[in-house]
Design a protein around this motif. Structure first.
Motif, PDB file in Angstrom:
ATOM      1  N   ALA A   1       0.021   8.139   8.823  1.00  9.84           N
ATOM      2  CA  ALA A   1      -0.731   8.169  10.079  1.00  9.84           C
ATOM      3  C   ALA A   1      -2.229   8.044   9.805  1.00  9.84           C
ATOM      4  N   GLU A   2      -2.939   7.343  10.670  1.00  9.65           N
ATOM      5  CA  GLU A   2      -4.372   7.123  10.477  1.00  9.65           C
ATOM      6  C   GLU A   2      -5.219   8.287  10.963  1.00  9.65           C
ATOM      7  N   GLU A   3      -4.717   9.021  11.975  1.00 12.26           N
ATOM      8  CA  GLU A   3      -5.531  10.108  12.515  1.00 12.26           C
ATOM      9  C   GLU A   3      -5.607  11.288  11.540  1.00 12.26           C
TER      10      GLU A   3
ATOM     11  N   GLU B   1       2.561  15.149   6.962  1.00  9.38           N
ATOM     12  CA  GLU B   1       2.932  13.824   6.477  1.00  9.38           C
ATOM     13  C   GLU B   1       3.885  13.910   5.288  1.00  9.38           C
TER      14      GLU B   1
ATOM     15  N   LEU C   1       3.239   3.054   6.578  1.00  8.35           N
ATOM     16  CA  LEU C   1       1.976   3.630   6.111  1.00  8.35           C
ATOM     17  C   LEU C   1       1.782   4.992   6.767  1.00  8.35           C
TER      18      LEU C   1
ATOM     19  N   ASP D   1       0.833  -1.206   0.000  1.00  8.87           N
ATOM     20  CA  ASP D   1       0.000   0.000   0.000  1.00  8.87           C
ATOM     21  C   ASP D   1       0.868   1.257   0.000  1.00  8.87           C
TER      22      ASP D   1
ATOM     23  N   PRO E   1      -3.227  14.661  11.031  1.00  9.89           N
ATOM     24  CA  PRO E   1      -2.126  13.955  11.691  1.00  9.89           C
ATOM     25  C   PRO E   1      -1.424  14.854  12.709  1.00  9.89           C
TER      26      PRO E   1
END
Length: 239
Positions: free
Chosen positions: A63-65, A72, A61, A45, A68
């Motif tokens: 950051a999911e939040e 990023e 990968l 991914d 962020p």
């Protein structure tokens, strides 16, 4: 992604954070390049290259939040790996990484005042970019003085009382350091810097000029508190 070691606030702290992250990135793109290359599998991914302030790097990968914690890095650097020449791909990653390093530094520097931001950028700008190192345009260990100010050219520096004083252009040669003027061009004639000639910098636009091109001699420069080049003088006149 590794947690931040601190929350830098001062110019010096932010610059130190920038330097550590930059060193980590350079290790990934030079010394550890084989490992970095293998981790950027196009079949995976979207991947990002992170440089951490503890001198470590990571391919992971994003950051999911949302939003962020920090800006990023470029997303999906692995997708272009097999479709480009390896050197060109590394150069592309380096360019995006330079942008990320600056964005993180100025994220931390959001609360700095104008002069502090200018000093931070000047300190950052004294270091070769990641792109310059990866493409072998600059040595990776070319380090600036952490106390360097916004005006760092050796041809002329401003003292504390506001007077401009000439300094020796031969200092770099005696110290064995690379001439930091090597990519400086005259704002009038376009000529490249020559250590045997007198140069003067505009305090408004920060361009540099042959003294002879703007009709300023070393003796005149001694008595100029704030030099404005002909272009900046013309702009002020039109306003």
């Amino acid at each position: 992604m590794a947690s931040m070691l601190s929350n830098p606030r001062t110019v010096e702290e932010i610059f130190k954070d920038f330097s550590f992250r930059r060193t980590s990135i350079l290790r990934a793109l030079t010394h550890d390049v084989e490992e970095f290359y293998s981790l950027c599998d196009p079949e995976k991914d979207n991947l990002c290259l992170y440089g951490h302030p503890n001198d470590t790097w990571e391919v992971a990968l994003p950051a999911e939040e949302v939003p962020p914690e920090l800006p990023e890095p470029a997303l999906g650097i692995n997708f272009a790996r097999d479709g480009m020449n390896r050197r060109d791909w590394l150069s592309l990653v380096a360019v995006h990484t330079d942008s990320w390093l600056l964005s993180v530094a100025f994220y931390f520097g959001a609360r700095l005042n104008r002069n502090e931001r200018k000093r931070l950028f000047s300190m950052v700008n004294e270091l070769p970019t990641v792109f310059e190192v990866v493409t072998e345009r600059k040595p990776m260990n070319d380090k600036p003085n952490i106390d360097s100010g916004s005006k760092s050219r050796n041809s002329m520096k401003r003292s504390n009382d506001g007077q401009q004083k000439l300094t020796s252009k031969q200092q770099d040669e005696s110290d064995g350091e690379e001439d930091e003027h090597s990519e400086t061009f005259c704002g009038t004639c376009g000529g490249i810097y020559n250590a045997d000639e007198f140069w003067i910098g505009c305090d408004i636009c920060e361009r540099w000029y042959h003294g002879k091109c703007v009709k300023i001699t070393p003796a005149k420069a001694e008595n100029i508190k704030q030099y404005k080049c002909p272009t900046c003088c013309a702009k002020k006149g039109r306003l």
